[in-house]
Design a protein around this motif. Structure first.
Motif, PDB file in Angstrom:
ATOM      1  N   ASN A  33       0.805  -1.249  -0.085  1.00  6.57           N
ATOM      2  CA  ASN A  33      -0.030  -0.009   0.031  1.00  6.57           C
ATOM      3  C   ASN A  33       0.856   1.343   0.029  1.00  6.57           C
ATOM      4  O   ASN A  33       1.705   1.408   0.959  1.00  6.57           O
ATOM      5  N   LEU A  34       0.778   1.918  -0.947  1.00  2.00           N
ATOM      6  CA  LEU A  34       1.634   2.949  -1.166  1.00  2.00           C
ATOM      7  C   LEU A  34       1.546   4.212  -0.097  1.00  2.00           C
ATOM      8  O   LEU A  34       2.431   4.761   0.104  1.00  2.00           O
ATOM      9  N   MET A  35       0.374   4.331   0.076  1.00  3.12           N
ATOM     10  CA  MET A  35      -0.191   5.346   1.284  1.00  3.12           C
ATOM     11  C   MET A  35       0.440   5.135   2.813  1.00  3.12           C
ATOM     12  O   MET A  35       1.056   5.918   3.333  1.00  3.12           O
ATOM     13  N   ASP A  36       0.621   3.732   2.878  1.00  2.00           N
ATOM     14  CA  ASP A  36       1.246   3.178   4.065  1.00  2.00           C
ATOM     15  C   ASP A  36       2.837   3.532   4.029  1.00  2.00           C
ATOM     16  O   ASP A  36       3.361   3.535   4.999  1.00  2.00           O
ATOM     17  N   LEU A  37       3.367   3.782   2.940  1.00  2.00           N
ATOM     18  CA  LEU A  37       4.663   3.945   2.596  1.00  2.00           C
ATOM     19  C   LEU A  37       4.948   5.622   2.678  1.00  2.00           C
ATOM     20  O   LEU A  37       5.947   5.963   2.374  1.00  2.00           O
ATOM     21  N   ASP A  38       3.963   6.171   2.953  1.00  2.00           N
ATOM     22  CA  ASP A  38       3.999   7.624   3.135  1.00  2.00           C
ATOM     23  C   ASP A  38       3.822   8.343   1.741  1.00  2.00           C
ATOM     24  O   ASP A  38       4.345   9.475   1.738  1.00  2.00           O
ATOM     25  N   LEU A  39       3.343   7.771   0.783  1.00  2.00           N
ATOM     26  CA  LEU A  39       3.139   8.744  -0.590  1.00  2.00           C
ATOM     27  C   LEU A  39       1.783   9.318  -0.300  1.00  2.00           C
ATOM     28  O   LEU A  39       0.591   9.015  -0.012  1.00  2.00           O
ATOM     29  N   ASP A  40       1.910  10.697  -0.419  1.00  2.00           N
ATOM     30  CA  ASP A  40       0.705  11.612  -0.197  1.00  2.00           C
ATOM     31  C   ASP A  40       0.315  12.105  -1.356  1.00  2.00           C
ATOM     32  O   ASP A  40       0.862  11.663  -2.665  1.00  2.00           O
ATOM     33  N   SER A  41      -0.793  12.555  -1.638  1.00  2.00           N
ATOM     34  CA  SER A  41      -1.327  13.310  -2.761  1.00  2.00           C
ATOM     35  C   SER A  41      -0.613  14.231  -3.375  1.00  2.00           C
ATOM     36  O   SER A  41      -0.731  14.241  -4.934  1.00  2.00           O
ATOM     37  N   MET A  42       0.143  15.125  -2.971  1.00  3.37           N
ATOM     38  CA  MET A  42       1.047  15.939  -3.645  1.00  3.37           C
ATOM     39  C   MET A  42       2.072  15.078  -4.322  1.00  3.37           C
ATOM     40  O   MET A  42       2.463  15.604  -5.819  1.00  3.37           O
ATOM     41  N   ARG A  43       2.735  14.297  -3.907  1.00  2.00           N
ATOM     42  CA  ARG A  43       3.835  13.650  -4.502  1.00  2.00           C
ATOM     43  C   ARG A  43       3.170  12.749  -5.617  1.00  2.00           C
ATOM     44  O   ARG A  43       3.630  12.343  -6.735  1.00  2.00           O
ATOM     45  N   MET A  44       2.041  11.965  -5.283  1.00  2.00           N
ATOM     46  CA  MET A  44       1.317  11.343  -6.178  1.00  2.00           C
ATOM     47  C   MET A  44       0.976  12.231  -7.534  1.00  2.00           C
ATOM     48  O   MET A  44       1.123  11.757  -8.645  1.00  2.00           O
ATOM     49  N   LEU A  45       0.350  13.504  -7.060  1.00  2.00           N
ATOM     50  CA  LEU A  45       0.071  14.191  -8.396  1.00  2.00           C
ATOM     51  C   LEU A  45       1.428  14.423  -9.195  1.00  2.00           C
ATOM     52  O   LEU A  45       1.177  14.490 -10.464  1.00  2.00           O
ATOM     53  N   GLY A  46       2.537  14.600  -8.638  1.00  2.00           N
ATOM     54  CA  GLY A  46       3.919  14.793  -9.416  1.00  2.00           C
ATOM     55  C   GLY A  46       4.084  13.882 -10.041  1.00  2.00           C
ATOM     56  O   GLY A  46       4.631  14.035 -11.470  1.00  2.00           O
ATOM     57  N   LEU A  47       3.871  12.655  -9.924  1.00  2.00           N
ATOM     58  CA  LEU A  47       4.016  11.162 -10.444  1.00  2.00           C
ATOM     59  C   LEU A  47       3.084  11.145 -11.661  1.00  2.00           C
ATOM     60  O   LEU A  47       3.520  10.957 -12.719  1.00  2.00           O
ATOM     61  N   VAL A  48       1.822  11.728 -11.629  1.00  2.00           N
ATOM     62  CA  VAL A  48       1.014  11.613 -12.333  1.00  2.00           C
ATOM     63  C   VAL A  48       1.312  12.423 -13.727  1.00  2.00           C
ATOM     64  O   VAL A  48       1.023  12.342 -14.857  1.00  2.00           O
ATOM     65  N   LEU A  49       1.721  13.835 -13.209  1.00  2.00           N
ATOM     66  CA  LEU A  49       2.055  14.673 -14.238  1.00  2.00           C
ATOM     67  C   LEU A  49       3.300  14.375 -15.056  1.00  2.00           C
ATOM     68  O   LEU A  49       3.543  14.381 -16.242  1.00  2.00           O
ATOM     69  N   LEU A  58      -2.950  10.112 -18.630  1.00  2.00           N
ATOM     70  CA  LEU A  58      -3.327   9.621 -17.117  1.00  2.00           C
ATOM     71  C   LEU A  58      -3.736  10.762 -16.157  1.00  2.00           C
ATOM     72  O   LEU A  58      -3.343  11.853 -16.375  1.00  2.00           O
ATOM     73  N   GLU A  59      -4.766  10.373 -15.696  1.00  2.00           N
ATOM     74  CA  GLU A  59      -5.332  11.609 -14.494  1.00  2.00           C
ATOM     75  C   GLU A  59      -5.052  11.160 -13.161  1.00  2.00           C
ATOM     76  O   GLU A  59      -5.042   9.771 -12.993  1.00  2.00           O
ATOM     77  N   PHE A  60      -5.125  11.896 -12.461  1.00  2.00           N
ATOM     78  CA  PHE A  60      -4.943  11.711 -10.990  1.00  2.00           C
ATOM     79  C   PHE A  60      -6.065  10.695 -10.452  1.00  2.00           C
ATOM     80  O   PHE A  60      -5.776   9.653  -9.731  1.00  2.00           O
ATOM     81  N   SER A  61      -7.073  10.895 -10.885  1.00  2.00           N
ATOM     82  CA  SER A  61      -8.134  10.204 -10.390  1.00  2.00           C
ATOM     83  C   SER A  61      -8.155   8.860 -10.701  1.00  2.00           C
ATOM     84  O   SER A  61      -8.682   7.804  -9.855  1.00  2.00           O
ATOM     85  N   GLN A  62      -7.595   8.535 -11.753  1.00  2.00           N
ATOM     86  CA  GLN A  62      -7.474   7.179 -12.224  1.00  2.00           C
ATOM     87  C   GLN A  62      -6.595   6.249 -11.120  1.00  2.00           C
ATOM     88  O   GLN A  62      -6.533   5.273 -10.888  1.00  2.00           O
ATOM     89  N   LEU A  63      -5.558   6.902 -10.534  1.00  2.00           N
ATOM     90  CA  LEU A  63      -4.647   6.159  -9.707  1.00  2.00           C
ATOM     91  C   LEU A  63      -5.193   6.329  -8.302  1.00  2.00           C
ATOM     92  O   LEU A  63      -4.840   5.542  -7.535  1.00  2.00           O
ATOM     93  N   ALA A  64      -5.784   7.308  -8.034  1.00  2.00           N
ATOM     94  CA  ALA A  64      -6.378   7.749  -6.716  1.00  2.00           C
ATOM     95  C   ALA A  64      -7.353   6.870  -6.097  1.00  2.00           C
ATOM     96  O   ALA A  64      -7.377   6.432  -5.093  1.00  2.00           O
ATOM     97  N   GLU A  65      -7.959   6.174  -7.092  1.00  2.00           N
ATOM     98  CA  GLU A  65      -8.850   5.028  -6.740  1.00  2.00           C
ATOM     99  C   GLU A  65      -8.060   3.629  -6.357  1.00  2.00           C
ATOM    100  O   GLU A  65      -8.568   2.794  -5.808  1.00  2.00           O
ATOM    101  N   HIS A  66      -6.642   3.542  -6.463  1.00  2.00           N
ATOM    102  CA  HIS A  66      -6.113   2.428  -6.318  1.00  2.00           C
ATOM    103  C   HIS A  66      -4.999   2.664  -5.142  1.00  2.00           C
ATOM    104  O   HIS A  66      -4.534   3.811  -4.926  1.00  2.00           O
ATOM    105  N   SER A  67      -4.407   1.666  -4.631  1.00  2.00           N
ATOM    106  CA  SER A  67      -3.215   1.988  -3.650  1.00  2.00           C
ATOM    107  C   SER A  67      -2.040   1.340  -3.630  1.00  2.00           C
ATOM    108  O   SER A  67      -1.214   1.267  -2.931  1.00  2.00           O
ATOM    109  N   THR A  68      -1.943   0.228  -4.869  1.00  2.00           N
ATOM    110  CA  THR A  68      -0.617  -0.568  -4.821  1.00  2.00           C
ATOM    111  C   THR A  68      -0.159  -0.185  -6.494  1.00  2.00           C
ATOM    112  O   THR A  68      -0.708   0.181  -7.422  1.00  2.00           O
ATOM    113  N   LEU A  69       1.269  -0.501  -6.518  1.00  2.00           N
ATOM    114  CA  LEU A  69       1.981  -0.344  -7.762  1.00  2.00           C
ATOM    115  C   LEU A  69       1.272  -1.135  -8.855  1.00  2.00           C
ATOM    116  O   LEU A  69       1.190  -1.037 -10.021  1.00  2.00           O
ATOM    117  N   ARG A  70       0.888  -2.452  -8.288  1.00  2.00           N
ATOM    118  CA  ARG A  70       0.194  -3.526  -9.183  1.00  2.00           C
ATOM    119  C   ARG A  70      -1.083  -2.692  -9.787  1.00  2.00           C
ATOM    120  O   ARG A  70      -1.416  -2.980 -10.959  1.00  2.00           O
TER     121      ARG A  70
END
Length: 85
Positions: A33-49, A58-70
């Motif tokens: 679970n990437l959130m358990d590894l301290d991935l927050d929404s701001m860093r996630m947004l940076g990845l999406v961009l 790719l849109e933020f909402s598409q990944l926000a629905e999920h929590s794992t790299l798989r």
């Protein structure tokens, strides 16, 4: 981070996540679970961009629905398949 000339694949995603979390690539498991590894929404947004810079719609909402790299990789694979169709 990924750049325009980079192909987005699972290992590139893992490396980018590890970079933003300041940890080793080996510390990011497919089912962690990437959130358990301290991935927050701001860093996630940076990845999406950054990953969007590869040409993937790719849109933020598409990944926000999920929590794992798989799960994220499954989203990316669907988008890549749709681009090639």
């Amino acid at each position: 981070m990924a750049t325009t000339n980079d192909v987005l694949d699972l290992e590139r995603m893992r490396a980018d996540v590890a970079r933003v979390l300041d940890c080793d690539v080996a510390d990011i498991g497919d089912d962690d679970n990437l959130m358990d590894l301290d991935l927050d929404s701001m860093r996630m947004l940076g990845l999406v961009l950054a990953w969007g810079n590869t040409g993937l719609p790719l849109e933020f909402s598409q990944l926000a629905e999920h929590s794992t790299l798989r799960q994220w990789w499954a989203v990316v694979q669907k988008l890549q398949a749709a681009q090639q169709a």
